[in-house]
Design a protein around this motif. Structure first.
Motif, PDB file in Angstrom:
ATOM      1  N   PHE A 127       0.828  -1.212   0.000  1.00 33.70           N
ATOM      2  CA  PHE A 127       0.000   0.000   0.000  1.00 33.70           C
ATOM      3  C   PHE A 127       0.860   1.260   0.000  1.00 33.70           C
ATOM      4  O   PHE A 127       0.541   2.227  -0.695  1.00 33.70           O
ATOM      5  CB  PHE A 127      -0.942   0.011   1.213  1.00 33.70           C
ATOM      6  CG  PHE A 127      -1.760   1.267   1.290  1.00 33.70           C
ATOM      7  CD1 PHE A 127      -2.810   1.468   0.414  1.00 33.70           C
ATOM      8  CD2 PHE A 127      -1.460   2.251   2.214  1.00 33.70           C
ATOM      9  CE1 PHE A 127      -3.554   2.637   0.465  1.00 33.70           C
ATOM     10  CE2 PHE A 127      -2.199   3.422   2.274  1.00 33.70           C
ATOM     11  CZ  PHE A 127      -3.256   3.614   1.396  1.00 33.70           C
ATOM     12  N   VAL A 128       1.951   1.264   0.753  1.00 27.96           N
ATOM     13  CA  VAL A 128       2.831   2.437   0.782  1.00 27.96           C
ATOM     14  C   VAL A 128       3.471   2.658  -0.590  1.00 27.96           C
ATOM     15  O   VAL A 128       3.569   3.795  -1.064  1.00 27.96           O
ATOM     16  CB  VAL A 128       3.900   2.300   1.893  1.00 27.96           C
ATOM     17  CG1 VAL A 128       4.999   3.318   1.739  1.00 27.96           C
ATOM     18  CG2 VAL A 128       3.244   2.438   3.255  1.00 27.96           C
ATOM     19  N   ILE A 129       3.907   1.573  -1.229  1.00 25.26           N
ATOM     20  CA  ILE A 129       4.480   1.707  -2.567  1.00 25.26           C
ATOM     21  C   ILE A 129       3.432   2.245  -3.534  1.00 25.26           C
ATOM     22  O   ILE A 129       3.726   3.113  -4.364  1.00 25.26           O
ATOM     23  CB  ILE A 129       5.044   0.356  -3.041  1.00 25.26           C
ATOM     24  CG1 ILE A 129       6.277  -0.002  -2.239  1.00 25.26           C
ATOM     25  CG2 ILE A 129       5.377   0.391  -4.523  1.00 25.26           C
ATOM     26  CD1 ILE A 129       6.804  -1.394  -2.502  1.00 25.26           C
ATOM     27  N   TYR A 130       2.205   1.777  -3.421  1.00 22.08           N
ATOM     28  CA  TYR A 130       1.122   2.271  -4.273  1.00 22.08           C
ATOM     29  C   TYR A 130       0.830   3.740  -3.970  1.00 22.08           C
ATOM     30  O   TYR A 130       0.655   4.542  -4.883  1.00 22.08           O
ATOM     31  CB  TYR A 130      -0.136   1.427  -4.067  1.00 22.08           C
ATOM     32  CG  TYR A 130      -1.335   1.942  -4.810  1.00 22.08           C
ATOM     33  CD1 TYR A 130      -1.480   1.694  -6.163  1.00 22.08           C
ATOM     34  CD2 TYR A 130      -2.320   2.682  -4.155  1.00 22.08           C
ATOM     35  CE1 TYR A 130      -2.580   2.166  -6.858  1.00 22.08           C
ATOM     36  CE2 TYR A 130      -3.415   3.161  -4.842  1.00 22.08           C
ATOM     37  CZ  TYR A 130      -3.542   2.910  -6.185  1.00 22.08           C
ATOM     38  OH  TYR A 130      -4.629   3.395  -6.868  1.00 22.08           O
ATOM     39  N   ALA A 131       0.765   4.096  -2.699  1.00 28.09           N
ATOM     40  CA  ALA A 131       0.443   5.476  -2.318  1.00 28.09           C
ATOM     41  C   ALA A 131       1.525   6.457  -2.764  1.00 28.09           C
ATOM     42  O   ALA A 131       1.220   7.594  -3.123  1.00 28.09           O
ATOM     43  CB  ALA A 131       0.238   5.568  -0.811  1.00 28.09           C
TER      44      ALA A 131
ATOM     45  N   ILE B 288       3.321  -2.051 -10.065  1.00 29.73           N
ATOM     46  CA  ILE B 288       2.776  -1.958  -8.699  1.00 29.73           C
ATOM     47  C   ILE B 288       1.530  -2.829  -8.544  1.00 29.73           C
ATOM     48  O   ILE B 288       1.349  -3.486  -7.519  1.00 29.73           O
ATOM     49  CB  ILE B 288       2.445  -0.495  -8.345  1.00 29.73           C
ATOM     50  CG1 ILE B 288       3.730   0.322  -8.281  1.00 29.73           C
ATOM     51  CG2 ILE B 288       1.691  -0.406  -7.037  1.00 29.73           C
ATOM     52  CD1 ILE B 288       3.499   1.788  -8.081  1.00 29.73           C
ATOM     53  N   TYR B 289       0.685  -2.874  -9.545  1.00 30.61           N
ATOM     54  CA  TYR B 289      -0.615  -3.529  -9.401  1.00 30.61           C
ATOM     55  C   TYR B 289      -0.532  -5.028  -9.138  1.00 30.61           C
ATOM     56  O   TYR B 289      -1.292  -5.542  -8.315  1.00 30.61           O
ATOM     57  CB  TYR B 289      -1.484  -3.217 -10.620  1.00 30.61           C
ATOM     58  CG  TYR B 289      -1.732  -1.728 -10.750  1.00 30.61           C
ATOM     59  CD1 TYR B 289      -2.553  -1.070  -9.847  1.00 30.61           C
ATOM     60  CD2 TYR B 289      -1.110  -0.980 -11.743  1.00 30.61           C
ATOM     61  CE1 TYR B 289      -2.770   0.298  -9.927  1.00 30.61           C
ATOM     62  CE2 TYR B 289      -1.317   0.383 -11.846  1.00 30.61           C
ATOM     63  CZ  TYR B 289      -2.144   1.020 -10.936  1.00 30.61           C
ATOM     64  OH  TYR B 289      -2.342   2.359 -11.016  1.00 30.61           O
TER      65      TYR B 289
ATOM     66  N   PHE C 139      -0.291  -6.406  -5.372  1.00 28.70           N
ATOM     67  CA  PHE C 139      -1.445  -6.579  -4.493  1.00 28.70           C
ATOM     68  C   PHE C 139      -1.894  -8.035  -4.407  1.00 28.70           C
ATOM     69  O   PHE C 139      -2.621  -8.403  -3.491  1.00 28.70           O
ATOM     70  CB  PHE C 139      -2.621  -5.704  -4.954  1.00 28.70           C
ATOM     71  CG  PHE C 139      -2.480  -4.269  -4.570  1.00 28.70           C
ATOM     72  CD1 PHE C 139      -2.685  -3.870  -3.267  1.00 28.70           C
ATOM     73  CD2 PHE C 139      -2.123  -3.317  -5.508  1.00 28.70           C
ATOM     74  CE1 PHE C 139      -2.554  -2.541  -2.897  1.00 28.70           C
ATOM     75  CE2 PHE C 139      -1.987  -1.992  -5.160  1.00 28.70           C
ATOM     76  CZ  PHE C 139      -2.196  -1.601  -3.849  1.00 28.70           C
ATOM     77  N   LEU C 140      -1.475  -8.866  -5.358  1.00 23.11           N
ATOM     78  CA  LEU C 140      -1.859 -10.277  -5.318  1.00 23.11           C
ATOM     79  C   LEU C 140      -1.196 -11.029  -4.168  1.00 23.11           C
ATOM     80  O   LEU C 140      -1.781 -11.964  -3.633  1.00 23.11           O
ATOM     81  CB  LEU C 140      -1.495 -10.956  -6.638  1.00 23.11           C
ATOM     82  CG  LEU C 140      -2.390 -10.613  -7.820  1.00 23.11           C
ATOM     83  CD1 LEU C 140      -1.875 -11.292  -9.074  1.00 23.11           C
ATOM     84  CD2 LEU C 140      -3.814 -11.018  -7.544  1.00 23.11           C
ATOM     85  N   ALA C 141       0.025 -10.637  -3.810  1.00 26.18           N
ATOM     86  CA  ALA C 141       0.764 -11.377  -2.778  1.00 26.18           C
ATOM     87  C   ALA C 141       0.030 -11.387  -1.436  1.00 26.18           C
ATOM     88  O   ALA C 141      -0.248 -12.464  -0.897  1.00 26.18           O
ATOM     89  CB  ALA C 141       2.180 -10.830  -2.641  1.00 26.18           C
TER      90      ALA C 141
ATOM     91  N   ILE D  68      13.040  -5.438  -5.135  1.00 33.72           N
ATOM     92  CA  ILE D  68      14.500  -5.330  -5.174  1.00 33.72           C
ATOM     93  C   ILE D  68      14.978  -5.051  -6.593  1.00 33.72           C
ATOM     94  O   ILE D  68      15.844  -4.189  -6.821  1.00 33.72           O
ATOM     95  CB  ILE D  68      15.150  -6.611  -4.612  1.00 33.72           C
ATOM     96  CG1 ILE D  68      14.924  -6.686  -3.116  1.00 33.72           C
ATOM     97  CG2 ILE D  68      16.646  -6.646  -4.920  1.00 33.72           C
ATOM     98  CD1 ILE D  68      15.393  -7.973  -2.490  1.00 33.72           C
ATOM     99  N   GLY D  69      14.424  -5.758  -7.581  1.00 32.78           N
ATOM    100  CA  GLY D  69      14.845  -5.572  -8.967  1.00 32.78           C
ATOM    101  C   GLY D  69      14.544  -4.184  -9.497  1.00 32.78           C
ATOM    102  O   GLY D  69      15.389  -3.554 -10.142  1.00 32.78           O
ATOM    103  N   VAL D  70      13.344  -3.686  -9.235  1.00 31.30           N
ATOM    104  CA  VAL D  70      12.982  -2.355  -9.711  1.00 31.30           C
ATOM    105  C   VAL D  70      13.797  -1.291  -8.984  1.00 31.30           C
ATOM    106  O   VAL D  70      14.251  -0.313  -9.587  1.00 31.30           O
ATOM    107  CB  VAL D  70      11.462  -2.122  -9.544  1.00 31.30           C
ATOM    108  CG1 VAL D  70      11.098  -0.681  -9.804  1.00 31.30           C
ATOM    109  CG2 VAL D  70      10.695  -3.037 -10.464  1.00 31.30           C
TER     110      VAL D  70
END
Length: 152
Positions: free
Chosen positions: A45-49, A63-64, A67-69, A104-106
């Protein structure tokens, strides 16, 4: 005279607490999985926000799927508590590891020092999946009503 265990005769979502009692490994695995959902969902959520790594542009498309994890770990833990399946908890743990590796990759491709903390987010789901794959949990899940034994 009506039976006092009429509720136990009906199939329901949750298994009865009788002869097929939940082993402690299943309860611990579900609890650890539910505990691990909180930091994973908070981080996603923080990464999305924040909009990803570049807050100047629109949200990054990577990012989307993150949310599945937490969703898969939550569903897997609840299904294990219900005595239905442990597969979704294992799939959720794999998705949590994938989400950590994606972060980590991004981050490293953008030149941001990320460190190993995203993989620590996957620690609880992986431990929960490892506990859920123990033989007592498998025997308990295989003994559920309506399960057809494999052909010999």
């Amino acid at each position: 005279m009506p039976s006092s265990s009429a509720a136990a005769d009906r199939p329901g979502f949750f298994r009865p607490w009788g002869a097929g009692r939940m082993p402690w490994q299943a309860a611990v695995a579900a609890g650890v999985g539910l505990f691990g959902v909180v930091p994973l969902a908070f981080t996603v959520f923080v990464i999305y926000a924040l909009g990803g790594l570049d807050s100047d542009t629109a949200r990054d498309p990577w990012i989307y799927p993150l949310f599945l994890a937490p969703l898969l770990v939550l569903v897997g833990s609840l299904l294990l508590l219900a005595g239905r399946s442990r597969v979704w908890l294992v799939v959720g743990a794999a998705a949590a590891v994938g989400a950590g590796l994606t972060i980590i990759g991004v981050g490293s491709s953008a030149g941001e020092p990320v460190g190993a903390w995203p993989l620590l987010l996957a620690l609880c789901p992986v431990v929960a999946a490892a506990i859920a794959l123990r033989p007592p949990v498998g025997r308990w899940l295989a003994g559920r009503p309506g399960r057809v034994p494999p052909p010999a």
